[in-house]
Write a protein that holds these residues in place. Sequence first.
Motif, PDB file in Angstrom:
ATOM      1  N   TYR A 284      34.459  47.050  33.152  1.00 29.18           N
ATOM      2  CA  TYR A 284      35.414  46.795  34.206  1.00 29.18           C
ATOM      3  C   TYR A 284      36.744  47.303  33.346  1.00 29.18           C
ATOM      4  N   GLY A 285      37.130  47.071  32.040  1.00 29.38           N
ATOM      5  CA  GLY A 285      38.162  47.746  31.495  1.00 29.38           C
ATOM      6  C   GLY A 285      38.242  49.147  31.337  1.00 29.38           C
ATOM      7  N   PHE A 286      37.128  49.799  31.308  1.00 32.54           N
ATOM      8  CA  PHE A 286      36.969  51.383  31.378  1.00 32.54           C
ATOM      9  C   PHE A 286      37.257  51.947  32.788  1.00 32.54           C
ATOM     10  N   ARG A 287      36.639  51.373  33.835  1.00 28.62           N
ATOM     11  CA  ARG A 287      37.015  51.610  35.231  1.00 28.62           C
ATOM     12  C   ARG A 287      38.582  51.385  35.463  1.00 28.62           C
ATOM     13  N   TRP A 288      39.193  50.431  34.734  1.00 27.12           N
ATOM     14  CA  TRP A 288      40.669  50.229  35.032  1.00 27.12           C
ATOM     15  C   TRP A 288      41.340  51.421  34.405  1.00 27.12           C
ATOM     16  N   PHE A 336      49.016  47.836  43.476  1.00 24.05           N
ATOM     17  CA  PHE A 336      48.231  46.573  43.236  1.00 24.05           C
ATOM     18  C   PHE A 336      47.129  46.327  42.613  1.00 24.05           C
ATOM     19  N   PHE A 337      46.243  47.250  43.022  1.00 22.86           N
ATOM     20  CA  PHE A 337      44.699  47.125  42.411  1.00 22.86           C
ATOM     21  C   PHE A 337      44.709  47.414  40.919  1.00 22.86           C
ATOM     22  N   LEU A 338      45.710  48.074  40.347  1.00 20.07           N
ATOM     23  CA  LEU A 338      45.899  48.134  38.870  1.00 20.07           C
ATOM     24  C   LEU A 338      46.640  47.068  38.265  1.00 20.07           C
ATOM     25  N   LEU A 339      47.677  46.615  38.939  1.00 19.04           N
ATOM     26  CA  LEU A 339      48.405  45.210  38.470  1.00 19.04           C
ATOM     27  C   LEU A 339      47.348  43.999  38.111  1.00 19.04           C
ATOM     28  N   TRP A 340      46.735  43.864  39.687  1.00 17.15           N
ATOM     29  CA  TRP A 340      45.856  42.610  39.564  1.00 17.15           C
ATOM     30  C   TRP A 340      44.597  42.536  38.557  1.00 17.15           C
ATOM     31  N   ARG A 341      43.857  43.995  38.535  1.00 13.24           N
ATOM     32  CA  ARG A 341      42.793  44.045  37.600  1.00 13.24           C
ATOM     33  C   ARG A 341      43.165  44.010  36.316  1.00 13.24           C
ATOM     34  N   TYR A 342      44.385  44.373  35.923  1.00 16.58           N
ATOM     35  CA  TYR A 342      44.754  44.581  34.581  1.00 16.58           C
ATOM     36  C   TYR A 342      44.703  42.776  34.118  1.00 16.58           C
ATOM     37  N   ARG A 344      43.745  40.353  35.527  1.00 18.75           N
ATOM     38  CA  ARG A 344      42.306  39.616  35.871  1.00 18.75           C
ATOM     39  C   ARG A 344      41.313  39.876  34.577  1.00 18.75           C
ATOM     40  N   PHE A 345      41.383  41.313  34.105  1.00 17.79           N
ATOM     41  CA  PHE A 345      40.623  41.791  32.931  1.00 17.79           C
ATOM     42  C   PHE A 345      41.015  40.670  31.615  1.00 17.79           C
ATOM     43  N   TRP A 346      42.333  40.619  31.571  1.00 17.53           N
ATOM     44  CA  TRP A 346      42.757  40.089  30.414  1.00 17.53           C
ATOM     45  C   TRP A 346      42.300  38.169  30.582  1.00 17.53           C
ATOM     46  N   SER A 347      42.132  37.837  31.798  1.00 18.65           N
ATOM     47  CA  SER A 347      41.876  36.369  31.705  1.00 18.65           C
ATOM     48  C   SER A 347      40.253  36.471  31.722  1.00 18.65           C
ATOM     49  N   LEU A 348      39.485  37.535  31.962  1.00 19.55           N
ATOM     50  CA  LEU A 348      38.013  37.530  31.888  1.00 19.55           C
ATOM     51  C   LEU A 348      37.698  37.373  30.303  1.00 19.55           C
ATOM     52  N   SER A 350      39.342  36.026  28.060  1.00 21.30           N
ATOM     53  CA  SER A 350      39.978  34.888  27.684  1.00 21.30           C
ATOM     54  C   SER A 350      38.909  33.814  28.142  1.00 21.30           C
ATOM     55  N   GLY A 351      38.026  34.035  28.840  1.00 22.80           N
ATOM     56  CA  GLY A 351      37.052  33.206  29.278  1.00 22.80           C
ATOM     57  C   GLY A 351      37.340  32.491  30.908  1.00 22.80           C
ATOM     58  N   ILE A 352      38.250  32.863  31.435  1.00 21.33           N
ATOM     59  CA  ILE A 352      38.576  32.533  32.957  1.00 21.33           C
ATOM     60  C   ILE A 352      38.284  33.477  33.920  1.00 21.33           C
ATOM     61  N   GLU A 353      37.498  33.461  34.591  1.00 20.18           N
ATOM     62  CA  GLU A 353      37.074  34.288  36.027  1.00 20.18           C
ATOM     63  C   GLU A 353      37.915  33.921  37.183  1.00 20.18           C
ATOM     64  N   ALA A 354      38.830  34.656  37.401  1.00 20.94           N
ATOM     65  CA  ALA A 354      39.535  34.581  38.588  1.00 20.94           C
ATOM     66  C   ALA A 354      38.989  35.459  39.525  1.00 20.94           C
TER      67      ALA A 354
END
Length: 529
Positions: A284-288, A336-342, A344-348, A350-354
Amino acid sequence: MTESNWRRRELAFLIVYAVAFYAFVIRRSLQLSHDYYTKLYGLRPGWIANRLNDASDAQWRNFRGNLQILTVVFGIFTLVANVLRTYRCLRAKGMAYVWLLISLAYLSYLHGACIIFILTIASANFLLVKIFGRTKYFSYLLWTFNLSFLVCNRVYGGYQFSSFGQHWAFLDNFRGTFRWHICFNFVVLRMISYGYDYHWMDQNNRFDQEKHIQRCSTCTSGKICYMSLQERSVQNDKFSFAVYLCYLVYAPLYIAGPIISFNAFASQLDTPQKNYSSKQVVWYGFRWILSLFLMELMTHFFYYNAFAISGMWKQLTPMDNFIIGYGVLNFMWLKFFLLWRYFRFWSLISGIEAPENMPRCLNNCYNLETFWKNWHASYNKWLVRYMYIPLGGAQRKLLNVWVVFTFVAIWHDLEWKLLSWAWLTCLFFIPEILVKSAANTFKVQSVFGEFLLRELNAVAGAVTITCLMVANLVGFVIGPSGINWLISGFLHKEGLPTFGGMFISFYIGTKLMFHISDSQQKRLKKSTM
């Protein structure tokens, strides 16, 4: 000729047309950027092929400029939180305290002394929920309280400490690096989510768990989907002040989301998300990173947003305006794709799936409902759960869309162009709702009838895409004052060929989307057999 042969030949033609369309758009975009770059605002020296970089969008410029330090800070925060979770065996309340301390340190840097405003309003909302959360008129109190602060924060520009007395005036010198009332829009959504989830805590009949599991592929596989996390009430002890504050200021999702409900957040503090394996999170991070490189290419070679900011679109031909407008919408989507996925990646990590905010590409949506389910999708889920359904849902759909989109406009900012965008979108929604209602009662009984219905849907898709472009250009580029110019430009003698070509392109694009949808459904059927 059989239907399958016809479909294959049609698909081949559609692909050839799409390739030719994008080749023309790319070539003309490069030419426009080359011819007008000296007259555009916001261009800065770039790092690709000695070209200038389009940094005219303030939101993207700030994010891109702070990306390195942001990543270092996020890495340290996540490492500390995950180490403490693992070695201290922390559960919900313990992790709430960990993330609360981390997030408050983060907010102190962002907002300085203005963190006092955030904590004061949040505490007042907590008391309101705890005192009135079980009453029948709670919804009115919750919405009145939060809408009042949403508007007042904007009207008074985040307030001045000096307005509360001169002995507080010195705090105005420590307002941080980021305006707190801009981020507070997301906090308002979380405060409302907390209030409603507490209010509905004992209403188990709202969600049929067994029926959902039978239909949900994620839950059937033994995992827990976001819908289940959101709809299942958490235990009463999760509604504590510490968990509540942690939810409001949770660092990975604080600035831009995605938006997550309180139930979904609190349940994952206890048990970190397991839907994404470590390998999937890394991918997911690599695709970002690949998507970030695509954005770098776009801003170095196509100055779409700079054209919009500089007002140069007024001097261009209708064809060039179409290309710039189409380019601006794609730039906004990718930003917005890049902002939100960045985040969300950090949250993932950290253990929280948004929820995923951009599950589908902008260029693969041919009706308004699909578009809004896939543009800021987590916000759409929030609006459906906390506004649309309480207002009556589908039974009052024609009325509800006006209330929901007006709120969306006010939530973004207090500007007439955003209200114009909201009300134009509602106007365009009405025909689609009526046509869908009629189509649901119409049953196709012949091959010709199916062909005719498909063609009518393609025409309707072209109309919808045109309307979406108009609404978004009015809301985010030209403003309400530009509507007359837009109409006269495209409906004038010189603009009619462009308008016709644009409509045909959208019609062909819609048919290509039909083929993509058919292919996805076939793959889904094979996987379930």
